[in-house]
Design an enzyme around this catalytic site. Structure first.
Site, mmCIF file in Angstrom:
data_model
loop_
_atom_site.group_PDB
_atom_site.id
_atom_site.type_symbol
_atom_site.label_atom_id
_atom_site.label_comp_id
_atom_site.label_asym_id
_atom_site.label_seq_id
_atom_site.Cartn_x
_atom_site.Cartn_y
_atom_site.Cartn_z
ATOM 1 N N LYS A 45 31.076 13.204 -46.030
ATOM 2 C CA LYS A 45 30.156 13.700 -47.058
ATOM 3 C C LYS A 45 29.269 14.824 -46.517
ATOM 4 O O LYS A 45 29.135 15.884 -47.130
ATOM 5 C CB LYS A 45 29.269 12.558 -47.589
ATOM 6 C CG LYS A 45 30.043 11.486 -48.319
ATOM 7 C CD LYS A 45 29.116 10.421 -48.867
ATOM 8 C CE LYS A 45 28.375 9.653 -47.800
ATOM 9 N NZ LYS A 45 29.258 8.899 -46.876
ATOM 10 N N THR A 46 28.678 14.569 -45.369
ATOM 11 C CA THR A 46 27.798 15.584 -44.795
ATOM 12 C C THR A 46 28.608 16.819 -44.404
ATOM 13 O O THR A 46 28.175 17.954 -44.605
ATOM 14 C CB THR A 46 27.057 15.004 -43.572
ATOM 15 O OG1 THR A 46 26.354 13.827 -44.000
ATOM 16 C CG2 THR A 46 26.076 15.988 -42.996
ATOM 17 N N ASP A 230 21.861 15.603 -49.556
ATOM 18 C CA ASP A 230 22.580 14.578 -48.778
ATOM 19 C C ASP A 230 21.860 13.242 -48.958
ATOM 20 O O ASP A 230 20.680 13.207 -49.292
ATOM 21 C CB ASP A 230 22.613 14.984 -47.290
ATOM 22 C CG ASP A 230 23.723 14.259 -46.509
ATOM 23 O OD1 ASP A 230 24.415 13.406 -47.100
ATOM 24 O OD2 ASP A 230 23.895 14.555 -45.318
ATOM 25 N N GLU A 231 22.555 12.134 -48.707
ATOM 26 C CA GLU A 231 21.962 10.789 -48.800
ATOM 27 C C GLU A 231 21.276 10.576 -50.153
ATOM 28 O O GLU A 231 20.161 10.057 -50.233
ATOM 29 C CB GLU A 231 20.943 10.570 -47.671
ATOM 30 C CG GLU A 231 21.461 10.882 -46.275
ATOM 31 C CD GLU A 231 22.241 9.741 -45.638
ATOM 32 O OE1 GLU A 231 22.427 8.693 -46.289
ATOM 33 O OE2 GLU A 231 22.687 9.916 -44.493
ATOM 34 N N GLN A 261 25.057 2.423 -48.820
ATOM 35 C CA GLN A 261 24.129 2.728 -47.735
ATOM 36 C C GLN A 261 22.711 2.944 -48.238
ATOM 37 O O GLN A 261 21.899 3.584 -47.581
ATOM 38 C CB GLN A 261 24.605 3.958 -46.961
ATOM 39 C CG GLN A 261 25.934 3.735 -46.264
ATOM 40 C CD GLN A 261 26.317 4.934 -45.411
ATOM 41 O OE1 GLN A 261 25.685 5.225 -44.412
ATOM 42 N NE2 GLN A 261 27.360 5.640 -45.817
ATOM 43 N N ARG A 621 28.113 3.167 -37.896
ATOM 44 C CA ARG A 621 27.699 4.236 -36.982
ATOM 45 C C ARG A 621 28.670 4.316 -35.804
ATOM 46 O O ARG A 621 28.718 5.303 -35.084
ATOM 47 C CB ARG A 621 26.281 3.997 -36.408
ATOM 48 C CG ARG A 621 25.109 3.993 -37.389
ATOM 49 C CD ARG A 621 25.136 5.137 -38.336
ATOM 50 N NE ARG A 621 25.788 4.753 -39.591
ATOM 51 C CZ ARG A 621 26.279 5.627 -40.451
ATOM 52 N NH1 ARG A 621 26.195 6.914 -40.228
ATOM 53 N NH2 ARG A 621 26.872 5.222 -41.560
HETATM 54 P P1 ATP Z 1 27.746 8.825 -43.493
HETATM 55 O O1 ATP Z 1 28.065 8.047 -44.729
HETATM 56 O O2 ATP Z 1 27.597 7.933 -42.313
HETATM 57 O O3 ATP Z 1 26.637 9.788 -43.686
HETATM 58 P P2 ATP Z 1 29.575 10.991 -43.898
HETATM 59 O O4 ATP Z 1 30.391 10.614 -45.068
HETATM 60 O O5 ATP Z 1 28.482 11.941 -44.107
HETATM 61 O O6 ATP Z 1 29.064 9.677 -43.159
HETATM 62 P P3 ATP Z 1 30.401 12.796 -41.835
HETATM 63 O O7 ATP Z 1 29.305 12.510 -40.891
HETATM 64 O O8 ATP Z 1 30.375 14.051 -42.593
HETATM 65 O O9 ATP Z 1 30.586 11.548 -42.804
HETATM 66 O O10 ATP Z 1 31.800 12.708 -41.083
HETATM 67 C C1 ATP Z 1 32.108 11.624 -40.225
HETATM 68 C C2 ATP Z 1 32.900 12.112 -39.033
HETATM 69 O O11 ATP Z 1 34.222 12.454 -39.428
HETATM 70 C C3 ATP Z 1 32.321 13.353 -38.406
HETATM 71 O O12 ATP Z 1 32.497 13.296 -37.025
HETATM 72 C C4 ATP Z 1 33.161 14.451 -39.025
HETATM 73 O O13 ATP Z 1 33.192 15.595 -38.225
HETATM 74 C C5 ATP Z 1 34.513 13.793 -39.102
HETATM 75 N N1 ATP Z 1 35.379 14.352 -40.172
HETATM 76 C C6 ATP Z 1 35.100 14.353 -41.491
HETATM 77 N N2 ATP Z 1 36.107 14.916 -42.184
HETATM 78 C C7 ATP Z 1 37.042 15.289 -41.282
HETATM 79 C C8 ATP Z 1 38.320 15.936 -41.358
HETATM 80 N N3 ATP Z 1 38.853 16.309 -42.527
HETATM 81 N N4 ATP Z 1 38.984 16.145 -40.212
HETATM 82 C C9 ATP Z 1 38.466 15.756 -39.028
HETATM 83 N N5 ATP Z 1 37.282 15.165 -38.878
HETATM 84 C C10 ATP Z 1 36.570 14.915 -39.992
HETATM 85 MG MG MG Z 2 26.393 11.769 -43.829
#
Ligand code: ATP
Ligand code: MG
Length: 740
Positions: A45-46, A230-231, A261, A621
């Site tokens: 997402k981020t 975000d969040e 979350q 995490r």
């Molecule tokens: P959270 O819910 O904990 O905030 P999130 O959904 O925001 O998580 P991110 O932090 O954006 O998730 O991504 C999680 C991890 O996966 C990061 O290390 C990110 O770089 C990696 N990642 C996300 N998408 C890809 C992709 N398409 N290819 C490779 N790595 C990825």
């Molecule tokens: Mg995130």
């Protein structure tokens, strides 16, 4: 209107969309308009938000000046800015990236007049706010035993977070309501008179200011053509309203979040905002992401199984291409010291085997748990860094020094005056201060003015008068001496002249030394601040605010996210502050009933579900290794607590878990340990008690010995007590009595 609305962009944007899966790419390149990405932890997402911003600027031709990005912590904001810059390979200083509070603050500094604030309005941090409420209650002659000040702060902030002023509160016969309404009213008056703005006020004031000023609102609606959040699941009512107001009726918000979350319900966050967004933001498209890139399958399966127990949630699938990885390790410690020692030993092993300290996080439910962990890490000489908790800028000596700096910048800052006037001791006692407060109240003066008046007109006599006069002179002299200095030299000079260094130098032992070091740390914080202003000043709308004032504001807003030591270090933080972050190795400590789930929260079903979401946040995490630890006995706030192992451990599928013992891992999974039959166990030579022996314990009553491990001083036995279930106990400390 975009120039190339009907033509594909000529620029090369492959670097922005490569490294995304289909769903992520769909989100990043979605047409301009409202969009909501709802997806589980670690699904990118981020990452989508960061790439979206780059896409907007490079492919859609949106000016960085027109982009507003809101995240939850300053740390996350800084990281987001870095990642955008890395993608775009140009600095994007015009971009507004910040927390809700940070951005509201920035707007208020620029539009203080429209907001009805004095230009030098001052931010109250949580500690200042509590002090002020206590003062209000003293003036109202209220008994703080009967009406705890913290509860009053809670009341005030709760209403502000919902957008309610005193005038919006109904008259009520209820004494609780009436009393708190009176406190709120006096507090509001005091804040308005003193130009004081607490955290909740930043948002509320900003919202009211935009609502009340059509021109201003139109300006910012035009300016911020694209808003990214975000969040989103943790926005409260005010934040939601604020977004709605800024968006107007043009679709321009992309929000990402995960209802699983949502962990700030206790502070007014509303999961409902996600549903409301779909209803109230025109044409909002929902984009789900399903692939997790962060964790091993074992970790992800455990997280999924845990969260599936919650009732109210949006259906979601989350899977990974990764392998199962190692099992989740559970360690049952006999007390909190043992727990800390275990974590420290594992961490040492990991680092000795080439693991990076930065990639290890130790998480806990409550800040009070960190001290024992800190001590164990110190003893083992492992570098660590604590986020949040006892925040650097909240330490007494730091707040003292900041009070002097504040007075230098603004003599009429009463809170700073109260703090500095007798620290270090100058013989200005509570009685003298009360005289000054009364004078100030009567004449609508600041304490500084009241002090001058009292000295001048002889209201104060003898030693008290001389001491106050001396203090006023000191501040004026310091101010005159530092007027031309750069910020960090100013900080150093103020701290020196305040007498604080000398004062702490006289304190015996480590404590005084630590305080002196912290004061020096403040000087380097000032130096660092001058080097990297969070909001650069080249923004044309930025009024000329002195650097000192900006520094003091930043400190108040910083909310403890400052990293006081550099270099690789193990990261210690609460589960709440770990949101959005990821680490190869995660320790979740204090997995005990009463602590986690927290006693206060587990009584109501909603509270318990929020705790479970917090546990989900913690588990997710972890990228590769996850440890869950709990202690049979924990000393917290000076009392011994005997708590059962957290239900959250029991809720995880047993096949994903292995128990760790002092002598290596036990192959049997938890489930086997749980179903016991005394005939299965043999006696151990190291332990004077036989397996199957019946014993009695002073607190737990009667039980049966299940197994033992370790020897000598360290012998521990596991006993099944009829009343409280299984416990691990130190034989040397537990005073077990053998029964026939
Ligand atoms: P959270 O819910 O904990 O905030 P999130 O959904 O925001 O998580 P991110 O932090 O954006 O998730 O991504 C999680 C991890 O996966 C990061 O290390 C990110 O770089 C990696 N990642 C996300 N998408 C890809 C992709 N398409 N290819 C490779 N790595 C990825
Ligand atoms: Mg995130």
């Amino acid at each position: 209107m975009q120039l190339w609305a009907s033509q594909p962009p000529a620029l090369d944007v492959t670097h922005i969309i490569s490294g995304l899966n289909d769903a992520q790419r769909q989100a990043v390149t979605a047409p301009l308009g409202n969009a909501l990405v709802v997806a589980g932890a670690g699904s990118g997402k981020t990452r989508v938000l960061v790439h979206r911003i780059a896409w907007l600027i490079e492919a859609e031709g949106v000016s960085p000046y027109g982009v507003l990005a809101v995240t939850f912590t300053n740390k996350a904001a800084a990281e987001m800015r870095q990642r955008i810059e890395a993608l775009l390979s140009v600095p994007v200083t015009a971009l507004w990236v910040g927390t809700f509070h940070g951005i509201a603050h920035r707007l208020l500094r620029q539009h203080w007049q429209e907001a009805g604030l004095p230009q030098n309005f001052q931010i109250l941090d949580a500690d200042d706010q509590l002090r002020l409420v206590k003062r209000v209650m003293r003036a109202l002659d209220m008994d703080d035993k009967r009406w705890p000040p913290r509860q009053a702060v809670w009341f005030i902030n709760g209403h502000k977070d919902e957008g309610r002023r005193v005038r919006d509160l109904a008259d009520d016969d209820d004494l609780f309501q009436q009393t708190h309404k009176r406190i709120y009213a006096s507090y509001e008056t005091l804040c308005n008179e003193g130009g004081l703005v607490d955290f909740a006020e930043l948002l509320l004031r900003c919202l009211e200011c935009l609502r009340g000023d059509e021109g201003l609102l139109a300006h910012y609606r035009r300016r911020f053509g694209q808003i990214l959040v975000d969040e989103f699941q943790d926005t409260n009512r005010i934040q939601y309203e604020w977004l709605k107001l800024l968006a107007g009726d043009i679709g321009k918000i992309m929000a990402v979040g995960d209802d699983d979350q949502s962990i700030y319900g206790w502070r007014g966050a509303r999961i409902e905002n996600t549903q409301a967004f779909l209803k109230e933001f025109d044409g909002a498209v929902v984009i789900p992401l399903e692939q997790n890139y962060r964790s091993t399958a074992n970790i992800l399966d455990a997280a999924n199984a845990l969260i599936a127990r919650n009732g109210m949630r949006l259906p979601k699938t989350l899977w990974t291409e990764g392998g199962p990885g190692v099992p989740i390790k559970v360690y049952s410690a006999y007390n909190d010291q043992d727990e800390a020692r275990f974590a420290t030993e594992q961490i040492k092993d990991l680092i000795d085997n080439g693991g990076a300290a930065n990639g290890i996080a130790v998480l806990y439910r409550s800040n009070a748990q960190s001290r024992v962990l800190e001590e164990a890490l110190l003893r083992a000489d492992i570098p660590f860094r604590i986020y949040g908790g006892f925040r650097f800028f909240e330490r007494a000596e730091i707040k003292d020094a900041l009070a002097y700096m504040r007075l230098v910048q603004n003599r009429h800052a009463d809170i700073a005056f109260e703090r500095a006037v007798n620290t270090p001791s100058r013989g200005i006692g509570e009685k003298t201060l009360e005289t000054l407060r009364a004078l100030a109240r009567a004449g609508a003066l600041s304490l500084w003015q009241a002090g001058k008046k009292a000295v001048h007109e002889g209201t104060l006599k003898g030693r008290a008068a001389a001491a106050v006069a001396e203090f006023l002179k000191l501040i004026d002299e310091i101010a005159a001496g530092v007027a031309e200095l750069p910020l960090h030299e100013l900080a150093a000079a103020v701290i020196e002249a305040s007498g604080l260094i000398a004062h702490h130098g006289r304190e015996p032992g480590e404590r005084g030394l630590a305080r002196k070091e912290n004061l020096e740390e403040l000087i380097s914080a000032a130096r660092q601040f001058s080097g990297e202003l969070v909001f650069p000043l080249q923004d044309a709308e930025q009024p000329a605010v002195s650097e000192l004032e900006e520094f003091l504001d930043q400190v108040a807003l910083d909310a403890g996210e400052r990293e006081s030591k550099t270099g690789p270090a193990v990261q210690l933080m609460t589960l709440h502050s770990a949101k959005g972050l990821e680490f190869p190795t995660v320790f979740m400590t204090g997995m005990e009933e009463g602590l986690f789930p927290h006693r206060q929260s587990s009584e109501k079903p909603e509270g318990l579900e929020e705790e479970r979401r917090l546990c989900y946040v913690g588990i997710t995490r972890a990228m590769r290794r996850l440890y869950l630890t709990h202690a049979e006995v924990r000393r917290l706030h000076g009392a011994d607590n005997y708590n059962r192992r957290s239900r959250f451990i029991e809720e995880l599928p047993p096949h994903l878990i292995s128990e760790v013992r002092l002598h290596g891992e036990v192959e049997r999974p938890l489930a086997a340990l749980r179903s016991r039959s005394s005939g299965l166990f043999e006696s151990s030579p190291a332990c004077p008690l036989n397996i199957g022996q019946r014993v009695a314990h002073g607190t737990f009553g009667e039980g049966v010995v299940l197994q033992s491990e370790g020897n000598g001083e360290r012998t521990r036995v596991q006993v099944h007590f009829a009343a409280v279930g299984e416990k691990w106990l130190m034989l040397s400390a537990a005073k077990l009595e053998a029964l026939d």
